[in-house]
Design an enzyme around this catalytic site. Structure first.
Site, PDB file in Angstrom:
ATOM      1  CG  ASP A 288       0.021  -3.335  -0.440  1.00 19.44           C
ATOM      2  OD1 ASP A 288      -0.853  -4.161  -0.100  1.00 19.44           O
ATOM      3  OD2 ASP A 288       1.223  -3.608  -0.408  1.00 19.44           O
ATOM      4  CG  HIS A 322      -2.040  -5.575  -3.441  1.00 21.61           C
ATOM      5  ND1 HIS A 322      -1.888  -5.483  -4.803  1.00 21.61           N
ATOM      6  CD2 HIS A 322      -0.788  -5.510  -2.923  1.00 21.61           C
ATOM      7  CE1 HIS A 322      -0.604  -5.364  -5.100  1.00 21.61           C
ATOM      8  NE2 HIS A 322       0.092  -5.367  -3.985  1.00 21.61           N
TER       9      HIS A 322
END
Length: 547
Positions: A288, A322
């Protein structure tokens, strides 16, 4: 508008040049007594099968009671359950020491804590500390959170062979056959609205049935002061990897945070409502966001009113993530006085990522970014988005997403703001798009300056609902034939000394009746007027060309 660009440029040059001259408050350093408490002396056994939870915690308690010192984890595999750090303790991992947290989820009790900025019930973290002073985790060993025992996995993030091997572990597959859960309890949590959130008269007992779904962060430090994390590899976390929450005087140096790329919520470090922080010389390769700044969510974050502030990030590398450097989306307490310099992002979905949404409130301001190198960015090199929808930034195969409905809302305490952000000296080689800006019609993204930005990408700039925005000395090498610069309902936008390299027949598209005062200074494009189109109520009066 040029006055703004020059003014904020002077601020940036002054502040960043003095960042190492204690312009920011100095971060208080840790100091420990010269005393060593080996976990072996408290009964720990490095055979990979003996549970050493009591031995390690006993060593920490003894160290604390004796005025502090170093708790030594020698080389070997040390299986353990949750560990709690205490004041004046340095947990030191020798080289080739592996602190392996157990996959027996019953070893982790449910506790009241905080999750994504809200009061919540989660499982106890593998390592935690609360209200501790002068603590550290140092050395060159590895801390493994055994995250695969906890986390759900999306089928679209695995190859066919990986998915089939995952199914051999048992577990439960979701009704749509797209997500695997390690236990029935974990699957049950996926069916609950706002799982884990403490509301009304709920108690811990109300969450027992979905216990396995409530994944802990690997390391949580709450309301601690004088902290050092140095040299250690933190990997395979159930959820976030490193989570300092409401801490002060935090130094993170030479750490490696590592998670599988499919690890949902597998952030590298989430610095939440912390003050006086130095993060340097560290590497992140996670599932993430890599380096993420937060300050609470919605009303609870605004009531906490603790921005993350006085932060210097330098000399860090982010691989898969991300976002490389991220602020939000839980930024309701605000973020300010943040400096990011000399960092490299390779293969991240987004490079510099600023995200929020209506309902958050909070102000992100006084952010200074300098000397950033990016390579093979999957999506946007630089992104400002006020319509964050809690989804992966890159659309998965077969996934459909609708564009948000644009409508005016009343400005109140729930309205977030991005302002006074200066980004300088960025090189991005390979991205889907160079720059994406999407503000709210009632609260535009404003007072932003980007200078010396060179980008090689498929698409150029897409900007909507922005004002007082300057791009200066930028080069955009764009391969798609759509307009390189696409501006919608934005005003007081300056493009100064811009060099676009594109085969597109239109260079600029200006749309929306609220677009105005868009200036193109020091024009490097021949006959720019014939390469500009106006749509959706915009007229040629919105663009002014000044050579």
């Amino acid at each position: 508008m040029l006055k703004f660009c020059l003014y904020i440029g002077v601020i940036f040059a002054t502040l960043t040049s003095n960042a190492q001259k204690n312009t920011l408050p100095p971060v208080k350093k840790v100091a420990f007594k010269n005393a060593t408490f080996s976990i072996v002396k408290y009964g720990a056994v490095a055979d990979g099968i003996t549970h050493n939870t009591k031995s390690i915690n006993d060593a920490i308690i003894a160290c604390n009671k004796n005025g502090g010192g170093t708790v030594l984890v020698p080389k070997g595999i040390w299986l353990t359950g949750p560990i709690v750090l205490l004041s004046n303790v340095n947990l030191h991992l020798d080289k080739n020491a592996l602190l392996q947290f157990t996959n027996d989820l019953n070893q982790y009790k449910l506790i009241e804590t905080n999750w994504e900025g809200l009061k919540a019930v989660r499982n106890e973290s593998p390592i935690s500390a609360t209200n501790a002073t002068n603590i550290a985790i140092t050395g060159s060993g590895i801390i493994d959170g055994n995250g695969d025992a906890w986390r759900m996995v999306k089928k679209d993030k695995l190859s066919d062979s990986q998915w089939k091997n995952l199914l051999k572990r048992g577990g439960v597959v979701s009704d749509d056959k797209k997500t695997w859960y390690p236990t029935p309890s974990s699957f049950a949590g996926s069916k609950v609205d706002k799982p884990g959130v403490m509301a009304g008269n709920k108690t811990i007992q109300d969450f027992v049935a979905i216990k396995d779904f409530l994944r802990p962060n690997l390391l949580v430090l709450t309301k601690c002061d004088q902290i050092l994390l140095e040299g250690v590899t933190f990997q395979n976390s159930p959820a976030w990897n490193l989570h300092p929450l409401m801490c002060t005087n935090l130094t993170v140096r030479n750490v490696y945070a590592k998670n599988p790329w499919y690890a949902q919520n597998g952030d590298g470090i989430d610095i939440e409502s912390c003050k006086n922080v130095l993060l340097e010389n560290s590497t992140f390769d996670v599932g993430d966001d890599g380096i993420c700044i937060k300050s609470g969510r919605d009303e609870e974050g605004r009531k906490r009113a603790m921005p993350t502030e006085n932060l210097l990030v330098r000399n860090c590398t982010v691989y898969h993530a991300h976002g490389g450097f991220v602020i939000g989306s839980e930024m309701s307490g605000g973020a300010k006085n943040i400096y990011v310099e000399d960092c490299t992002f390779i293969g991240t979905d987004i490079g510099l990522r600023f995200k929020t949404t209506r309902g958050r409130g909070g102000i992100v301001e006084n952010i200074f970014v300098n000397n950033i190198t990016m390579k093979d960015i999957v999506g946007d090199a630089i992104l400002f988005d006020m319509y964050y929808a809690a989804k992966d930034p890159i659309v998965l195969a077969g996934e459909k997403r609708e564009a948000p409905v644009v409508e005016f809302k009343k400005v109140d305490e729930t309205t977030p703001q991005f302002k006074n952000i200066y980004i300088k000296n960025v090189v991005s080689n390979g991205a889907e798009r160079a720059l994406f800006v999407r503000g709210l019609p009632e609260m535009n993204i404003h007072d932003i300056a980007i200078e010396n930005f060179t980008s090689v990408s498929l698409k150029g700039i897409e900007m909507s609902e922005a004002y007082n925005f300057t791009l200066k000395n930028c080069k955009f090498i764009v391969s798609e034939t759509t307009p390189t610069v696409d501006v919608l309902n934005s005003h007081d936008i300056d493009f100064v000394n811009i060099l676009p390299i594109t085969t597109a027949p239109q260079l600029i598209r200006i749309g929306g009746e609220r677009s105005s005062n868009i200036h193109w200074f020091k024009n490097k494009v021949n006959d720019i007027k014939t390469k500009t189109i106006f749509e959706f109520g915009a007229t040629d009066k919105a663009l002014q060309i000044n050579d």
